[in-house]
Design a protein around this motif. Structure first.
Motif, mmCIF file in Angstrom:
data_model
loop_
_atom_site.group_PDB
_atom_site.id
_atom_site.type_symbol
_atom_site.label_atom_id
_atom_site.label_comp_id
_atom_site.label_asym_id
_atom_site.label_seq_id
_atom_site.Cartn_x
_atom_site.Cartn_y
_atom_site.Cartn_z
ATOM 1 N N VAL A 194 12.134 46.190 28.500
ATOM 2 C CA VAL A 194 12.758 47.361 29.123
ATOM 3 C C VAL A 194 12.197 48.654 28.534
ATOM 4 O O VAL A 194 12.098 49.662 29.217
ATOM 5 C CB VAL A 194 14.293 47.307 28.913
ATOM 6 N N ARG B 69 8.577 50.281 37.544
ATOM 7 C CA ARG B 69 9.572 49.793 36.580
ATOM 8 C C ARG B 69 10.851 49.329 37.256
ATOM 9 O O ARG B 69 11.899 49.151 36.595
ATOM 10 C CB ARG B 69 9.866 50.880 35.546
ATOM 11 N N LEU C 107 20.036 55.365 36.275
ATOM 12 C CA LEU C 107 18.949 54.398 36.030
ATOM 13 C C LEU C 107 18.728 54.292 34.523
ATOM 14 O O LEU C 107 19.678 54.441 33.757
ATOM 15 C CB LEU C 107 17.659 54.816 36.750
ATOM 16 N N ARG D 269 9.428 55.378 29.066
ATOM 17 C CA ARG D 269 10.828 55.781 28.888
ATOM 18 C C ARG D 269 10.988 56.608 27.617
ATOM 19 O O ARG D 269 10.213 56.445 26.669
ATOM 20 C CB ARG D 269 11.705 54.543 28.763
ATOM 21 N N THR E 291 25.779 43.862 34.234
ATOM 22 C CA THR E 291 25.501 44.502 35.523
ATOM 23 C C THR E 291 26.085 43.656 36.666
ATOM 24 O O THR E 291 26.751 44.195 37.552
ATOM 25 C CB THR E 291 23.978 44.611 35.737
ATOM 26 N N PRO F 114 19.872 51.324 43.473
ATOM 27 C CA PRO F 114 20.601 50.935 42.256
ATOM 28 C C PRO F 114 19.747 50.129 41.275
ATOM 29 O O PRO F 114 20.101 50.013 40.103
ATOM 30 C CB PRO F 114 21.756 50.082 42.790
ATOM 31 N N PHE F 115 18.629 49.562 41.756
ATOM 32 C CA PHE F 115 17.755 48.784 40.874
ATOM 33 C C PHE F 115 16.533 49.586 40.439
ATOM 34 O O PHE F 115 15.582 49.035 39.895
ATOM 35 C CB PHE F 115 17.292 47.502 41.581
ATOM 36 N N GLY F 116 16.545 50.892 40.707
ATOM 37 C CA GLY F 116 15.395 51.714 40.370
ATOM 38 C C GLY F 116 14.304 51.534 41.410
ATOM 39 O O GLY F 116 14.545 50.968 42.496
ATOM 40 N N ASN F 117 13.119 51.986 41.062
ATOM 41 C CA ASN F 117 12.034 51.947 42.026
ATOM 42 C C ASN F 117 10.707 52.087 41.302
ATOM 43 O O ASN F 117 10.677 52.365 40.108
ATOM 44 C CB ASN F 117 12.224 53.103 43.022
ATOM 45 N N ARG G 228 13.453 57.983 32.008
ATOM 46 C CA ARG G 228 11.992 58.014 32.069
ATOM 47 C C ARG G 228 11.514 59.211 31.254
ATOM 48 O O ARG G 228 12.304 60.102 30.935
ATOM 49 C CB ARG G 228 11.513 58.170 33.517
ATOM 50 N N TRP H 110 3.085 44.904 28.438
ATOM 51 C CA TRP H 110 4.169 45.097 29.418
ATOM 52 C C TRP H 110 3.765 44.454 30.753
ATOM 53 O O TRP H 110 4.563 43.780 31.398
ATOM 54 C CB TRP H 110 4.458 46.590 29.595
ATOM 55 N N ALA I 47 20.570 42.804 30.213
ATOM 56 C CA ALA I 47 20.400 43.468 31.516
ATOM 57 C C ALA I 47 21.052 42.677 32.639
ATOM 58 O O ALA I 47 21.410 43.251 33.666
ATOM 59 C CB ALA I 47 18.908 43.645 31.808
ATOM 60 N N GLY I 48 21.209 41.359 32.446
ATOM 61 C CA GLY I 48 21.621 40.535 33.581
ATOM 62 C C GLY I 48 23.083 40.137 33.637
ATOM 63 O O GLY I 48 23.537 39.668 34.687
ATOM 64 N N CYS J 95 13.759 47.064 38.676
ATOM 65 C CA CYS J 95 14.350 45.908 37.988
ATOM 66 C C CYS J 95 13.679 44.598 38.423
ATOM 67 O O CYS J 95 13.723 44.249 39.602
ATOM 68 C CB CYS J 95 15.834 45.840 38.325
ATOM 69 N N PRO J 96 13.080 43.858 37.507
ATOM 70 C CA PRO J 96 12.434 42.603 37.899
ATOM 71 C C PRO J 96 13.451 41.502 38.221
ATOM 72 O O PRO J 96 13.140 40.538 38.905
ATOM 73 C CB PRO J 96 11.612 42.229 36.660
ATOM 74 N N ARG K 163 5.709 41.593 32.927
ATOM 75 C CA ARG K 163 6.109 41.765 34.338
ATOM 76 C C ARG K 163 5.528 40.625 35.179
ATOM 77 O O ARG K 163 6.203 40.082 36.052
ATOM 78 C CB ARG K 163 5.591 43.097 34.909
HETATM 79 C C1 HEM Z 1 23.490 44.088 39.521
HETATM 80 C C2 HEM Z 1 22.493 43.752 38.770
HETATM 81 C C3 HEM Z 1 21.415 44.654 38.202
HETATM 82 C C4 HEM Z 1 21.189 45.999 38.355
HETATM 83 C C5 HEM Z 1 21.973 46.984 39.199
HETATM 84 C C6 HEM Z 1 20.013 46.331 37.575
HETATM 85 C C7 HEM Z 1 19.472 47.600 37.482
HETATM 86 C C8 HEM Z 1 18.340 47.919 36.761
HETATM 87 C C9 HEM Z 1 17.762 49.247 36.664
HETATM 88 C C10 HEM Z 1 18.330 50.489 37.324
HETATM 89 C C11 HEM Z 1 16.653 49.172 35.900
HETATM 90 C C12 HEM Z 1 15.711 50.337 35.539
HETATM 91 C C13 HEM Z 1 14.768 50.573 36.694
HETATM 92 C C14 HEM Z 1 13.940 51.828 36.602
HETATM 93 O O1 HEM Z 1 13.692 52.360 35.521
HETATM 94 O O2 HEM Z 1 13.495 52.304 37.685
HETATM 95 C C15 HEM Z 1 16.518 47.791 35.478
HETATM 96 C C16 HEM Z 1 15.517 47.315 34.682
HETATM 97 C C17 HEM Z 1 15.455 46.020 34.236
HETATM 98 N N1 HEM Z 1 16.280 44.970 34.606
HETATM 99 FE FE1 HEM Z 1 17.835 45.050 35.862
HETATM 100 N N2 HEM Z 1 19.547 45.194 36.978
HETATM 101 C C18 HEM Z 1 20.373 44.148 37.335
HETATM 102 C C19 HEM Z 1 20.228 42.827 36.976
HETATM 103 C C20 HEM Z 1 19.231 42.328 36.211
HETATM 104 C C21 HEM Z 1 19.037 40.940 35.906
HETATM 105 C C22 HEM Z 1 19.903 39.785 36.467
HETATM 106 C C23 HEM Z 1 17.978 40.868 35.056
HETATM 107 C C24 HEM Z 1 17.349 39.651 34.421
HETATM 108 C C25 HEM Z 1 17.904 38.465 34.419
HETATM 109 C C26 HEM Z 1 17.483 42.222 34.850
HETATM 110 C C27 HEM Z 1 16.407 42.569 34.043
HETATM 111 C C28 HEM Z 1 15.867 43.842 33.944
HETATM 112 C C29 HEM Z 1 14.727 44.182 33.098
HETATM 113 C C30 HEM Z 1 13.968 43.201 32.190
HETATM 114 C C31 HEM Z 1 14.459 45.548 33.296
HETATM 115 C C32 HEM Z 1 13.360 46.385 32.646
HETATM 116 C C33 HEM Z 1 12.139 46.462 33.544
HETATM 117 C C34 HEM Z 1 11.042 47.375 32.980
HETATM 118 O O3 HEM Z 1 11.342 48.364 32.319
HETATM 119 O O4 HEM Z 1 9.864 47.089 33.241
HETATM 120 N N3 HEM Z 1 18.265 43.080 35.568
HETATM 121 N N4 HEM Z 1 17.543 47.046 36.025
#
Ligand code: HEM
Length: 512
Positions: free
Chosen positions: A123, A449, A380, A106, A316, A443-446, A383, A131, A312-313, A451-452, A135
Motif C-alpha cells: 500500500v 494504484r 482514499l 503516497r 472495509t 470508492p476503490f480509487g482509480n 497521494r 511494487w 485492507a480487506g 484497489c487490487p 501488483r
Molecule cells: C469494500 C472493500 C474495499 C474498499 C472500499 C477498498 C478501497 C481501497 C482504496 C480507496 C485504496 C486506495 C486506492 C488509491 O489510492 O487510488 C485501496 C488500496 C488497496 N487495497 Fe483496497 N479496498 C477494499 C477491499 C480490499 C480487499 C478485500 C483487499 C485485499 C484482500 C484490498 C487490498 C488493497 C491493497 C493491497 C491496496 C494498495 C494498492 C496500492 O497502493 O498499490 N482492498 N483500497
C-alpha cells in the motif's frame, strides 16, 4: 553622539539581517513563497498550526464544507504540510487519470513507519519494480477471475457457517452485532482463501483481538497525528500513535510468522512443492534461489503483504456490510424488494452463490448505493505530488499531499439527484459502476494504484449481504425505534465506520 563608519555599517548589516529573517519567518508562517502564490485557493492558515483546527474529528465532512466555499480544488496548510484537496469528479480525473503518473506515490503517515512497514507494504511503497511485481502477483495470482473462481467454494462454505451462527442466535432470541459478524466472516473468508487456516473454531477471543488490532490500526492510521504535520516531532511520537501501531503490527506479523513457519515445516516433509493455496503461491513466488538463502527477507516480505491484505480487506468489507444493513432497516420497502428478487432468482431455501450475482441487479444497485453514501475510505489513501503539477490555472507544489474527497464527490448535487437519500433504483438505469471507470463514484480509487482487492471485495460483500437477507428477516433490537430514526452517525478512521454498532434481530425466512 557620534557614530563612526564602522558602527554605521554594523547597524546596517544587522538591519538587513533582521529584515531578511523577518521575511523568511513571514513566508514560513504565511506560506507566501513564489510557487505557493499559484496554489489553489483555501482557508487562511493560522501561524504555525495552519488549518489543522478546521479538520475536526470528521475531516471528510469538514473538507466538504470548506470546498463549498473555496472550490473543487483547494489548498490547506496542515502544520508544515501543504495539502491539496479535490472535491469534484472532474478534479478527481485530473489527479487519478490525467496526472496519475505524477501522483502515484503516497505521503507516508508516521504511524506506518512502525515495523518499517512503509518500506515493504504494497500500500505504501513507491511505484518501483518491486511494487510492480506485487501488483502483477495480485492481478494474475491472487485476484484474477481464475484464482477467485478456484476458491469460491471455500467462501460459500464460510458464508454458510455465518448463516448457521445467525440461525443459532435467532433460535436463542438474541440480536446480531452485524459489524462483528461481518468482520469475523471477512477474516475467515480471507484466512481460508489465502492461508487455508480456519479461524472459525478458534477461540472468539482471538477473533476479537484481531478485530481490535485491525480496527486500532485503521483508526490510528487515520487519526490526525502531530508528527505528520510537524516532522520535527517524528522522533518524539507525541501522541504515541507509532508506538500503538508497532504493538498491533507486531502482533499480526507474529501470527503470520507462525503460520509461514508451520507451512515451511509441512513442505519439508513432502518433497513436492505444492501450489494449493495463496500462501503456497506466495512462498513459491518469493522464494527465488537467492531469497531461499535469506529466509528472513522473504518471510518478512510475505508478512508485510499479508498484513496489508488482512488490514485492507476485513474492516472495509465488514463496515460496508454494516452500512448496508442499517440502510435497509431504515427503508423496509427496499429490503422487501431485494428479498423478493433473491426469492425469485435463487429460490426459497437455496444458498446464494457467487455465480448468481450477475442475475441480481437490484442487490448490485443496493451495494453501489452503499458505496456512494458510505465509501469506506472517504479520502482514499493520501497521494503525493512528485513535481510541481499544473491543474487548471493552479500549481500543486512538489511534495504536497493530495487528498481526493470521494465522500463529497459521490454526494455532489450536480451529479446525483437527492444526493443524501438512499435510492438504489438510481443505478438500475445507469451504467455507472464502482470499478474505476466513473470518477463520480470511485470508492476503490482509480489509476495505477486502484484497489487490487476490488474483485474479491465485490464478491464478498454481495455474497454476505445477499445471503443474510435471503435467509432471514431483520428488525431492530431496540423496541419502539422507528426505522427512519436508525442512528447513521459515522466515525472517521482510515475507514468510515458506524459510530454505534448495529444490533439486529434475525428471524429465519425458511426452516431447515
Ligand atoms: C469494500 C472493500 C474495499 C474498499 C472500499 C477498498 C478501497 C481501497 C482504496 C480507496 C485504496 C486506495 C486506492 C488509491 O489510492 O487510488 C485501496 C488500496 C488497496 N487495497 Fe483496497 N479496498 C477494499 C477491499 C480490499 C480487499 C478485500 C483487499 C485485499 C484482500 C484490498 C487490498 C488493497 C491493497 C493491497 C491496496 C494498495 C494498492 C496500492 O497502493 O498499490 N482492498 N483500497
Amino acid at each position: 553622539m557620534e557614530i563612526d563608519t564602522y558602527d554605521f555599517l554594523s547597524y546596517l548589516l544587522y538591519l538587513i539581517l533582521f529584515i531578511w529573517i523577518s521575511i523568511q519567518a513571514f513566508n514560513l508562517l504565511f506560506s507566501c513563497s513564489e510557487t505557493q502564490q499559484n496554489l489553489p485557493p483555501g482557508p487562511r492558515p493560522f501561524p504555525i498550526i495552519g488549518n489543522l483546527l478546521e479538520l475536526g474529528d470528521k475531516p471528510h465532512k469538514s473538507l466538504a464544507k470548506l470546498s463549498h466555499i473555496h472550490g473543487p480544488i483547494m489548498s490547506l496548510k496542515l502544520g508544515r504540510i501543504t495539502t491539496v484537496v479535490v472535491s469534484t469528479a472532474d478534479m478527481a480525473r485530473e489527479v487519478l487519470q490525467t496526472h496519475d503518473h505524477l501522483f502515484s506515490n503516497r505521503t507516508i503517515p508516521d504511524s506506518l513507519r512502525a515495523c518499517d512497514h512503509y518500506k515493504y507494504g504494497m500500500v505504501w511503497v513507491p511505484v518501483s519494480p518491486s511494487w510492480r511485481n506485487l501488483r502483477k502477483l495480485c492481478n494474475s495470482h491472487l485476484f484474477s477471475v481464475k484464482a477467485l473462481d478456484a476458491n469460491k467454494n471455500l467462501r460459500h462454505q464460510k458464508v454458510q457457517e455465518l448463516l448457521d451462527d445467525v440461525r443459532a442466535v435467532a433460535e436463542a432470541g438474541e440480536a446480531v452485532d452485524i459489524g462483528t459478524a461481518g468482520f469475523k466472516t471477512s477474516l475467515n473468508l480471507l484466512s481460508t482463501t489465502f492461508l487455508s487456516v480456519d479461524w472459525t473454531d478458534s477461540s472468539s477471543d482471538m477473533v476479537r483481538e484481531l478485530k481490535e488490532s485491525v480496527w486500532t490500526m485503521m483508526e490510528v492510521a487515520g487519526k490526525p497525528n502531530l508528527a505528520d504535520y510537524f516532522p520535527v516531532l517524528k522522533i518524539a511520537d507525541p501522541q504515541g500513535i507509532r508506538t500503538s501501531m508497532t504493538f498491533h503490527m507486531q502482533k499480526m506479523k507474529g501470527l503470520f510468522h507462525r503460520i509461514i513457519n508451520q507451512r515451511l515445516q509441512a513442505r519439508e516433509v513432502t518433497t513436492l512443492i505444492q501450489e494449493n493455496d495463496t500462501l503456497d503461491t506466495l512462498l513459491n513466488y518469493f522464494m527465488t534461489e537467492k531469497e531461499r538463502e535469506d529466509q528472513l527477507l522473504y518471510k518478512n516480505s510475505i508478512e508485510h503483504l499479508l498484513l496489508d491484505i488482512f488490514v485492507a480487506g476485513t474492516d472495509t468489507t465488514s463496515s460496508t456490510l454494516e452500512w448496508s444493513m442499517a440502510e435497509l432497516l431504515k427503508k423496509p420497502e427496499v429490503m422487501s424488494k431485494a428479498q423478493a428478487e433473491l426469492k425469485q432468482v435463487i429460490g426459497k431455501g437455496n444458498q446464494v452463490k457467487e455465480s448468481d450475482l450477475t442475475r441480481l441487479p437490484y442487490l448490485q444497485a443496493i451495494i453501489k448505493e452503499i458505496f456512494r453514501l458510505h465509501p469506506p475510505a472517504p479520502l482514499l489513501l493520501p497521494r503525493r505530488a512528485e513535481t510541481d503539477v499544473q491543474i487548471c490555472s493552479y500549481v500543486v507544489p512538489k511534495g504536497a499531499q493530495v487528498l481526493v474527497n470521494v465522500w463529497t464527490i459521490s454526494r455532489d448535487p450536480n451529479t446525483w439527484e437527492n444526493p443524501n437519500e438512499f435510492i438504489p433504483e438510481r443505478f438500475l438505469e445507469s451504467n455507472i459502476d464502482v470499478k474505476g471507470r466513473h470518477f463520480e463514484l470511485t470508492p476503490f480509487g482509480n489509476g495505477r494504484r486502484i484497489c487490487p482487492g476490488l474483485p474479491l471485495a465485490l464478491r464478498m460483500v454481495h455474497l454476505m449481504l445477499g445471503s443474510l437477507i435471503h435467509s432471514f428477516d431483520w428488525k431492530l433490537e431496540e423496541e419502539g425505534v422507528e426505522p427512519e430514526t436508525v442512528d447513521m452517525d459515522d466515525k472517521f478512521g482510515l475507514t468510515l465506520k458506524k459510530t454505534r454498532p448495529l444490533r439486529t434481530l434475525p428471524t429465519p425466512t425458511f426452516s431447515k
